[in-house]
Design an enzyme around this catalytic site. Sequence first.
Site, PDB file in Angstrom:
ATOM      1  CG  HIS A  17     -45.566 -28.033 -12.020  1.00  0.00           C
ATOM      2  ND1 HIS A  17     -44.382 -27.494 -11.580  1.00  0.00           N
ATOM      3  CD2 HIS A  17     -46.131 -27.080 -12.809  1.00  0.00           C
ATOM      4  CE1 HIS A  17     -44.224 -26.278 -12.078  1.00  0.00           C
ATOM      5  NE2 HIS A  17     -45.280 -25.996 -12.826  1.00  0.00           N
ATOM      6  CE  LYS A  41     -41.751 -18.538 -16.295  1.00  0.00           C
ATOM      7  NZ  LYS A  41     -42.563 -19.731 -15.983  1.00  0.00           N
ATOM      8  NE  ARG A  91     -50.223 -20.846 -10.665  1.00  0.00           N
ATOM      9  CZ  ARG A  91     -49.001 -20.424 -10.837  1.00  0.00           C
ATOM     10  NH1 ARG A  91     -48.078 -20.667  -9.936  1.00  0.00           N
ATOM     11  NH2 ARG A  91     -48.660 -19.716 -11.904  1.00  0.00           N
ATOM     12  CB  SER A 129     -41.448 -22.846 -10.856  1.00  0.00           C
ATOM     13  OG  SER A 129     -42.064 -24.051 -11.178  1.00  0.00           O
TER      14      SER A 129
END
Length: 159
Positions: A17, A41, A91, A129
């Site tokens: 990040h 989440k 990514r 994360s």
Amino acid sequence: MKVAIYPGSFDPITLGHLDIIRRAARCFDKVYVCVLYNCDKKTPMFSPEERLEMIRRSVAEIPNVEAELFSGLLADYAREKKASILVKGVRNATDFDLEYQMAAINRGICSELETVFLPASSAYQHFSSTMAREMIRYGQPLEKYVPQAVAEALKQKTE
Ligand code: PNS
């Protein structure tokens, strides 16, 4: 003045990040890092305030970057900040598929809002994360993957 938003859950912020934030800060006049709620989440490891504090400490040296919390629609936050750009780090193909859809949704909500994808640097391509939380749960050292502020916060939490 080009204002960009870099939104995310940041639970916790990673070096991947931070790399995107540094690069975005070179492309735009002002970058707001915005900690938002992701309804997929549901059980975050860190509170929004803890996440914000770790981000603020990690970006303290970058003059045109500010971090804030927002609970609501990202497009509303962008309007509030007079931002025309959303920055997303990508990514891999899985990230791209999701972010491509998100970009269309956000542009549908606010037609002036463009999403800019920055490809993740190869050093951070495999990390997330989610991986950080997994390593924290198993007590694995994280210094290679997260900013110092996260490592310090973790140390304080476990002392
Ligand atoms: O780091 P994440 O969890 O992949 O980030 C996802 C996030 C927080 C950017 C996304 O869930 C989001 O934008 N949430 C705010 C609500 C919103 O505006 N959703 C998109 C339009 S319905």
